[in-house]
Design a protein around this motif. Structure first.
Motif, short mmCIF file in Angstrom:
data_model
loop_
_atom_site.label_atom_id
_atom_site.label_comp_id
_atom_site.label_asym_id
_atom_site.label_seq_id
_atom_site.Cartn_x
_atom_site.Cartn_y
_atom_site.Cartn_z
N ARG A 186 0.81 -1.23 0.00
CA ARG A 186 0.00 0.00 0.00
C ARG A 186 0.83 1.27 0.00
O ARG A 186 0.48 2.26 -0.65
CB ARG A 186 -0.93 -0.01 1.22
N LEU A 187 1.97 1.26 0.71
CA LEU A 187 2.75 2.48 0.86
C LEU A 187 4.04 2.47 0.05
O LEU A 187 4.77 3.47 0.03
CB LEU A 187 3.07 2.71 2.35
N GLY A 188 4.34 1.32 -0.56
CA GLY A 188 5.53 1.25 -1.40
C GLY A 188 6.83 1.31 -0.63
O GLY A 188 7.86 1.71 -1.19
N ARG A 189 6.81 0.89 0.62
CA ARG A 189 8.01 0.95 1.46
C ARG A 189 8.51 -0.47 1.76
O ARG A 189 7.75 -1.33 2.17
CB ARG A 189 7.70 1.66 2.77
N GLU A 190 9.79 -0.69 1.59
CA GLU A 190 10.38 -1.99 1.89
C GLU A 190 10.79 -2.11 3.36
O GLU A 190 11.03 -3.21 3.84
CB GLU A 190 11.60 -2.23 1.00
N ASP A 191 10.90 -0.97 4.05
CA ASP A 191 11.28 -0.99 5.45
C ASP A 191 10.23 -0.24 6.27
O ASP A 191 9.34 0.41 5.72
CB ASP A 191 12.66 -0.36 5.64
N LYS A 275 -3.73 4.17 6.44
CA LYS A 275 -3.94 3.64 5.10
C LYS A 275 -3.84 2.11 5.06
O LYS A 275 -4.14 1.49 4.05
CB LYS A 275 -2.91 4.23 4.12
N VAL A 276 -3.41 1.53 6.17
CA VAL A 276 -3.27 0.08 6.29
C VAL A 276 -3.85 -0.35 7.62
O VAL A 276 -3.61 0.29 8.64
CB VAL A 276 -1.79 -0.36 6.21
N VAL A 277 -4.62 -1.45 7.62
CA VAL A 277 -5.06 -2.09 8.87
C VAL A 277 -4.44 -3.48 8.87
O VAL A 277 -4.72 -4.30 8.00
CB VAL A 277 -6.60 -2.18 8.97
N GLY A 298 -9.90 3.50 0.49
CA GLY A 298 -8.52 3.30 0.09
C GLY A 298 -7.64 2.73 1.19
O GLY A 298 -6.41 2.86 1.14
N ILE A 299 -8.25 2.09 2.16
CA ILE A 299 -7.51 1.49 3.27
C ILE A 299 -7.31 0.01 2.98
O ILE A 299 -8.27 -0.72 2.75
CB ILE A 299 -8.28 1.67 4.60
N LEU A 300 -6.06 -0.43 2.99
CA LEU A 300 -5.74 -1.83 2.72
C LEU A 300 -5.91 -2.64 4.01
O LEU A 300 -5.23 -2.38 5.01
CB LEU A 300 -4.31 -1.97 2.21
#
Length: 372
Positions: A186-191, A275-277, A298-300
């Motif tokens: 959802r956020l495109g972050r690897e860390d 944005k993420v649960v 738009g919440i994953l």
């Protein structure tokens, strides 16, 4: 109000313990979901009122923990155990385990103590279900309690008596891995460095999750009904403190529900900032349609019974023919992100919610086993 059927299905197990088959009465409830069997155990002399719900044994014996909670009444406890039991069927199926789903609840306040006599009565109840139901720890049921129950009946997992021990750290590990996968999607972050995570509930799993998140560099906001644990988390992890009613709307990238279920609803979802649960609590959605409400914002949503399956995978390993193998169990827990990636991908491709995709995958596996 459900009423006990004195005419059918009532049998005395001991001079004080009676077990009643209440499947027929439970059938009238919205959350019945075609349970195979629901039984109530009552022993007023020893202080036990318990319900065991066996949702499905299509894939194998039903496995699910025992929750000790001060429910407002029998009907509330029955609704909760039905929902939890159904979720365990899906959890086992989507995790590829040769097990069905079940759950048990004891109506009591664990904080006030669990009398040995009450646990003895519950152990006698479990013994009558040894061929179809296996239990383990859950909210309010400790490792010591599981060890004691195991001395009374063999259908208890997650013990120190040749078992895998407390499953909570493994549940937390799977939740951490799944949360990281959801952040990546959802956020495109690897860390997770600097990712703001609001953690609701600092029990055994919630606390262990906070340890992993803090080590990964996440910025934590926490709450719990026990204020001493909140203060401890603020000291240990540098976490911000939030009230129990404020945590859902906290400024965060990720919301991690790690307490009881039903927190995501028509009333609470509009206030979410995350944005993420992605959390360890069971039955996070108050109703199935709440998955669509999350998606529309738009919440994953990482389906709860997928992301929190680590504990089940761990105790299920005790039932394998070769006995418990921790390395094999942890290797299977490490596949939770792969399952979530498939769910997220299929949801994006089809427009279905992640909850609908998870349910479909579980149903496919159960249907295949039934056909075979």
């Amino acid at each position: 109000m459900l009423k006990r059927n004195e005419e059918a299905g009532v049998r005395a197990v001991s001079p004080t313990l009676e077990i009643t088959d209440i499947t027929g009465e439970a059938r009238a409830l919205p959350d019945f979901a075609d349970h195979e069997r629901v039984v109530a155990g009552r022993d007023s002399a020893r202080g036990l009122t318990a319900i065991v719900a066996i949702h499905s044994t299509v894939l194998g014996p039903a496995l699910g923990g025992t929750r000790v909670w001060p429910y407002a009444g029998f009907d509330e406890a029955l609704t909760d155990v039905l929902r939890l039991s159904h979720g365990m069927t899906n959890k086992a199926a989507i995790s590829g385990l040769p097990l069905g789903g079940g759950k048990a609840v004891i109506i009591a306040d664990a904080r006030a103590g669990k009398p040995r006599a009450m646990l003895e009565a519950y152990g006698e109840m479990l013994a009558t279900l040894r061929d179809v139901y296996v239990t383990a720890e859950d909210v309010g049921m400790s490792l010591a309690d599981a060890d004691f129950l195991h001395t009374l009946t063999p259908n208890v997992t997650g013990t120190t008596a040749g078992g895998s021990g407390n499953p909570s750290p493994v549940t937390a590990e799977g939740t951490f891995l799944g949360l990281r996968a959801a952040v990546r999607h959802r956020l495109g972050r690897e860390d997770l460095a600097g990712i703001r995570v609001a953690v609701q509930g600092l029990g055994a799993v919630g606390w262990a999750l906070c340890e992993r998140l803090h080590a990964a560099g996440a910025a934590l906001t926490v709450t719990d009904i026990d204020s001493t644990r909140v203060e401890a988390a603020a000291t240990e992890f540098g976490a911000r403190k939030a009230g129990p009613d404020a945590i859902l709307a906290a400024e965060a990238d990720v919301l991690a529900p790690c307490a009881l279920g039903g927190v995501l609803s028509e009333r609470t979802i509009p206030a979410l900032e995350a944005k993420v649960v992605a959390g360890s609590a069971n039955n996070q959605l108050a109703r199935p349609e709440d998955a669509r409400r999350l998606a529309d914002r738009g919440i994953l949503y990482a389906p709860d019974y997928v992301i929190n399956a680590g504990g089940l995978i761990n105790v299920a390993a005790e039932l394998s023919p070769g006995g418990y193998d921790r390395d094999a169990a942890m290797a299977k827990v490490a596949t939770i992100p792969d399952t979530l990636d498939e769910i997220f991908r299929r949801a994006a491709e089809t427009g279905a919610t992640t909850a609908e995709i998870a349910d479909a995958i579980a149903a496919e596996r159960i249907a295949a086993a039934r056909s075979a």
